[in-house]
Design a protein around this motif. Structure first.
Motif: not given
Length: 246
Positions: A96-103, A113-129
């Motif tokens: 999921v962190l690969m989705g952060r590469i464009p940024h 990976w930064s803490d911000k990127d990790k939080r975003i990735a974990l939130d996205c995993l949470d949204r899909v369960g």
């Protein structure tokens, strides 16, 4: 899309001159048989296939006529492909962190990976369960869970548009409905334009806000689910078309 067409070097016409507009928060389904032009249209929207004529215009960016404009557009356009694009020996989180590469600036590519990127990735995993599966290697996830990781990775890009090329191909009807329902909800929640290509007319009618029928590189119809009649389906699929019985 303003009079956009695609003609390949062998002179095969992948897409005839086409005018279309897409809107935030709308689920548009491209419906048609294999080799009808759905994937060509979708890949043209992301610059993976160049326009032979016409141009793409994007709100806030204008006409996409140079490399900088296309780069800006691609940074906020995520794709979910037909085939699994996950890295099998990576965990769900790392994929999921690969989705952060464009940024991610090039100079940071060798850094953690930064803490911000990790939080975003974990939130996205949470949204899909799949938050509880974050540390699990992809090879230990079933096919449905892997597709959920694909969706989470697209969301991690924080896109304005998601292009999903047959995202439920190979799934049974119940799983397909569940994946489309989830994808539609998360895109509605974030006002993301979602463009999905499908073969299954009944799925399209159940989930789409708008259905664009394509046949032989031509847009046959563009309207709501209620506009999809048996007559139109037989135009794009052939006169022998029947509603599949599951």
């Amino acid at each position: 899309m303003n009079r956009v067409s695609v003609v390949f070097p062998n002179q095969f016409v992948g897409l005839h001159p086409t005018d279309l507009e897409f809107y935030p928060g709308e689920l548009t389904i491209l419906l048609g048989p294999s080799s009808s032009g759905k994937s060509v249209l979708m890949r043209t929207l992301n610059g993976l296939v160049p326009c032979s004529t016409g141009h793409i215009h994007v709100k806030d960016l204008g006409d996409l006529t140079d490399k900088q404009a296309w780069s800006s557009h691609q940074r906020r356009t995520a794709m979910i492909h037909q085939k699994n694009q996950l890295i099998q020996h990576y965990s769900a989180l790392r994929n999921v962190l690969m989705g952060r590469i464009p940024h991610r600036p090039t100079w940071r590519s060798l850094l953690p990976w930064s803490d911000k990127d990790k939080r975003i990735a974990l939130d996205c995993l949470d949204r899909v369960g799949l938050l509880k599966k974050a540390r699990i290697r992809i090879t230990h996830l079933n096919q449905r869970q892997q597709q959920l990781v694909n969706i989470a990775r697209a969301l991690a890009q924080q896109p304005a548009i998601i292009l999903a090329d047959e995202p439920v191909r190979g799934f049974d009807p119940t799983t397909s409905e569940g994946l489309l329902a989830l994808l539609k909800k998360v895109c509605e929640d974030q006002n993301i334009s979602l463009i999905v290509s499908l073969h299954q007319a009944e799925l399209a009618k159940n989930f789409a806000d708008r259905i664009i029928c394509i046949s032989q590189g031509l847009v046959v119809s563009d309207g709501g689910p209620e506009d999809i009649t048996m007559e139109k389906l037989r135009i794009i699929y052939g006169t022998d078309y029947k509603v599949p019985q599951y």
